[in-house]
Scaffold this motif. Structure first.
Motif, PDB file in Angstrom:
ATOM      1  N   LEU A 183       0.777  -0.967   0.023  1.00 23.42           N
ATOM      2  CA  LEU A 183      -0.112  -0.175  -0.020  1.00 23.42           C
ATOM      3  C   LEU A 183       0.799   1.313   0.015  1.00 23.42           C
ATOM      4  O   LEU A 183       0.454   2.251  -0.745  1.00 23.42           O
ATOM      5  CB  LEU A 183      -0.968   0.076   1.402  1.00 23.42           C
ATOM      6  CG  LEU A 183      -1.837  -1.069   1.111  1.00 23.42           C
ATOM      7  CD1 LEU A 183      -3.013  -1.203   2.323  1.00 23.42           C
ATOM      8  CD2 LEU A 183      -2.889  -0.692  -0.056  1.00 23.42           C
ATOM      9  N   VAL A 225      -5.314   5.217   2.199  1.00 20.65           N
ATOM     10  CA  VAL A 225      -4.019   4.024   2.635  1.00 20.65           C
ATOM     11  C   VAL A 225      -3.789   4.604   4.116  1.00 20.65           C
ATOM     12  O   VAL A 225      -3.462   3.775   4.734  1.00 20.65           O
ATOM     13  CB  VAL A 225      -3.161   4.216   1.592  1.00 20.65           C
ATOM     14  CG1 VAL A 225      -1.871   3.533   2.263  1.00 20.65           C
ATOM     15  CG2 VAL A 225      -3.581   3.454   0.315  1.00 20.65           C
ATOM     16  N   CYS A 259      -3.616   1.956   7.001  1.00 23.26           N
ATOM     17  CA  CYS A 259      -2.413   1.595   7.640  1.00 23.26           C
ATOM     18  C   CYS A 259      -1.974   2.331   8.699  1.00 23.26           C
ATOM     19  O   CYS A 259      -1.378   1.782   9.679  1.00 23.26           O
ATOM     20  CB  CYS A 259      -1.322   1.773   6.520  1.00 23.26           C
ATOM     21  SG  CYS A 259      -1.608   0.579   5.164  1.00 23.26           S
TER      22      CYS A 259
END
Length: 161
Positions: A60, A100, A104
């Motif tokens: 990612l 993202v 994350c």
């Protein structure tokens, strides 16, 4: 242009994964716990093991970087103004970076972090844009000076001085 975008995206993807892996290894060594996997526990909970979470996180991160590389071709679309190019690039990269970052790094879960990262991202982008604008402006001014000098020299040759 598509080939250039793909090549930039692939290169950016690979560089980002390499750099993030090196940084993660440095963190693990610095902390003194090689078994520690540098991912948020909330993110790791989505996977069967921490290594898989780290692998997906790195992919990612590569996707974020690839969006920057692919988006850079926008800056070469001569039929668009610099401001339009910059806005499109900012929207494209933000559209990838934000989800993202939320997934994350928990940007959406920690409002303070989200604000700081959002401001940091925007300020960094504006700062980079201003630097690029100044460089372009200086280059255009230099080209114009040289053109004026050439025209002056040609006029002196033609009209004898």
């Amino acid at each position: 242009m598509i080939r250039s975008a793909v090549m930039r995206g692939v290169n950016s993807f690979v560089y980002a994964i390499g750099i993030s892996t090196v940084i993660q290894l440095i963190v693990m060594v610095y902390v003194g716990r090689p078994e520690m996997i540098p991912v948020l526990p909330e993110f790791a909970a989505h996977f069967s093991n921490a290594f898989m979470a780290l692998l997906v996180q790195n992919v990612l991160i590569g996707v974020i970087s690839a969006s920057f590389g692919i988006g850079s071709v926008i800056m070469e679309l001569e039929h668009l103004s610099l401001v339009t190019q910059s806005i499109l690039y900012f929207i494209l990269t933000t559209a990838v970076w934000y989800p993202v970052g939320c997934l994350c790094f928990g940007l959406n879960k920690y409002p303070g972090t989200m604000v700081v990262m959002g401001i940091s991202y925007t300020v960094s982008y504006i700062w980079s844009w201003m630097i690029q604008y100044r460089i372009c402006k200086r280059n255009v001014e230099e080209i114009n000076r040289k053109l004026q000098q050439i025209r002056k020299e040609e006029a002196e040759k033609t009209y004898g001085g």
